[in-house]
Design a protein around this motif. Structure first.
Motif, PDB file in Angstrom:
ATOM      1  N   GLU A 193       2.635  87.217  19.364  1.00  0.00           N
ATOM      2  CA  GLU A 193       2.750  88.118  18.383  1.00  0.00           C
ATOM      3  C   GLU A 193       3.047  87.477  16.976  1.00  0.00           C
ATOM      4  O   GLU A 193       2.365  87.927  16.093  1.00  0.00           O
ATOM      5  CB  GLU A 193       4.046  89.020  18.710  1.00  0.00           C
ATOM      6  CG  GLU A 193       3.847  89.827  19.811  1.00  0.00           C
ATOM      7  CD  GLU A 193       2.623  90.719  19.887  1.00  0.00           C
ATOM      8  OE1 GLU A 193       2.294  91.331  18.715  1.00  0.00           O
ATOM      9  OE2 GLU A 193       1.881  90.868  20.855  1.00  0.00           O
ATOM     10  N   ASN A 197       0.259  88.226  14.072  1.00  0.00           N
ATOM     11  CA  ASN A 197       0.610  89.179  13.180  1.00  0.00           C
ATOM     12  C   ASN A 197       0.571  88.153  11.626  1.00  0.00           C
ATOM     13  O   ASN A 197       0.201  88.762  10.829  1.00  0.00           O
ATOM     14  CB  ASN A 197       2.353  89.121  13.013  1.00  0.00           C
ATOM     15  CG  ASN A 197       2.427  90.598  14.117  1.00  0.00           C
ATOM     16  OD1 ASN A 197       1.572  91.204  14.097  1.00  0.00           O
ATOM     17  ND2 ASN A 197       3.570  90.645  14.704  1.00  0.00           N
ATOM     18  N   GLU A 198       0.699  87.012  11.938  1.00  0.00           N
ATOM     19  CA  GLU A 198       0.417  86.040  10.638  1.00  0.00           C
ATOM     20  C   GLU A 198      -1.050  86.100  10.306  1.00  0.00           C
ATOM     21  O   GLU A 198      -1.430  85.833   8.784  1.00  0.00           O
ATOM     22  CB  GLU A 198       0.850  84.588  10.989  1.00  0.00           C
ATOM     23  CG  GLU A 198       2.383  84.342  11.051  1.00  0.00           C
ATOM     24  CD  GLU A 198       3.078  84.819   9.756  1.00  0.00           C
ATOM     25  OE1 GLU A 198       2.555  84.598   8.689  1.00  0.00           O
ATOM     26  OE2 GLU A 198       4.326  85.380   9.508  1.00  0.00           O
ATOM     27  N   LYS A 200      -3.365  88.315  11.089  1.00  0.00           N
ATOM     28  CA  LYS A 200      -3.646  89.758  10.620  1.00  0.00           C
ATOM     29  C   LYS A 200      -3.346  89.776   9.245  1.00  0.00           C
ATOM     30  O   LYS A 200      -3.940  90.400   8.347  1.00  0.00           O
ATOM     31  CB  LYS A 200      -2.943  90.814  11.407  1.00  0.00           C
ATOM     32  CG  LYS A 200      -3.302  92.263  11.028  1.00  0.00           C
ATOM     33  CD  LYS A 200      -2.254  93.109  11.999  1.00  0.00           C
ATOM     34  CE  LYS A 200      -2.866  94.307  11.569  1.00  0.00           C
ATOM     35  NZ  LYS A 200      -1.606  95.465  12.328  1.00  0.00           N
ATOM     36  N   GLN A 201      -2.070  89.301   8.954  1.00  0.00           N
ATOM     37  CA  GLN A 201      -1.551  89.641   7.455  1.00  0.00           C
ATOM     38  C   GLN A 201      -2.615  88.798   6.381  1.00  0.00           C
ATOM     39  O   GLN A 201      -2.999  88.948   5.270  1.00  0.00           O
ATOM     40  CB  GLN A 201      -0.156  89.381   7.071  1.00  0.00           C
ATOM     41  CG  GLN A 201       0.678  90.333   7.934  1.00  0.00           C
ATOM     42  CD  GLN A 201       2.029  89.932   7.767  1.00  0.00           C
ATOM     43  OE1 GLN A 201       2.562  89.391   6.982  1.00  0.00           O
ATOM     44  NE2 GLN A 201       2.827  90.060   8.683  1.00  0.00           N
TER      45      GLN A 201
END
Length: 259
Positions: A193, A197-198, A200-201
């Motif tokens: 995750e 998430n990293e 994605k950002q």
């Protein structure tokens, strides 16, 4: 050297013999464990390799060569991510829009990482195959890493650290119990995750979920699945055991001759 140690004035010292054998076993076990926690050859992810080749051609404004390279992985991308993803890249090539090509390819690479990590989670007990999948995900990230490092080095460090944590979380069956490490499913999910998430950002993506591909993310691993770190079908993984057997046989033979 062992023969010299285990004999004291012509008499075999069993205690020293056992200590010596234990030392040999421990010494050999170290590279076994280290081997289990290495990433192996990172150049096995073909989409990542194609991306690097494409960047080389695009930097010289050679769109034809870059497109030829893209075509070598086009079917694989189409299979796993759908027609729309491929169409976006082809439209960018038609327009000779370098920035758009790069952006679409980077999105594909992120989705490829997501695909690999998701496949691991689905079959978490298959340690050897999962190490291959994680190595492929890591190889994919390595071609994105320089961009991340230039703009957000802390993000790059965090992602790399979580790849290492994910690898440890897979555990290790060891060799006859030597180097055995218990798997940590929750730890793996947490690392996964964080990585996604990293990414994605950083790449400003709405989602990193891969909903188009038709399989579980392992269909193209047949060629490389035998390159696992603990694949005992390969002779090199039997070397430590062979060395131990040779040492034991040598000691026994020597002792019998001395008698």
């Amino acid at each position: 050297m062992i023969m010299i140690i285990i004999y004291d004035e012509g008499k075999m010292n069993m205690r020293v013999l056992l200590q010596t054998m234990l030392l040999v076993l421990l010494t050999i076990s170290i590279p076994i464990e280290a081997m289990a926690y290495s990433y192996g050859d990172p150049s096995e992810e073909q989409v990542a390799i194609a991306y690097e080749e494409m960047m080389g051609y695009l930097n010289n404004d050679d769109y034809d060569k870059a497109r030829e390279m893209f075509n070598t992985v086009k079917e694989e991308i189409q299979l796993h991510m759908g027609n729309e993803v491929v169409a976006n890249v082809e439209e960018a090539f038609d327009a000779e829009d370098k920035e758009s090509i790069i952006n679409h390819m980077q999105t594909i690479l992120v989705l490829n990482i997501s695909r690999r990590l998701g496949a691991i989670e689905k079959k978490f007990d298959d340690v050897d195959k999962n190490k291959v999948l994680l190595a492929k995900a890591n190889a994919t990230y390595k071609v994105l890493s320089p961009n991340v490092q230039n703009e957000k080095p802390e993000t790059n460090s965090k992602i790399k650290e979580e790849f290492e944590n994910a690898l440890k979380a897979l555990g290790n069956p060891g060799l006859f119990g030597v180097g055995e490490k218990e798997a940590d499913f929750e730890g793996y999910k947490e690392s996964k995750e964080v990585i996604l998430n990293e990414l994605k950002q950083y790449f400003d993506l709405e989602s990193v979920e891969v909903g188009h591909y038709a399989n579980d993310g392992t269909s193209d691993d047949g060629q490389n699945s035998t390159q696992s770190w603990t694949d005992y079908a390969q002779l090199k993984n039997w070397v430590p055991m062979i060395v131990i057997a040779v040492i034991i046989i040598g000691v026994v033979f020597y002792v019998r001759r001395r008698r």
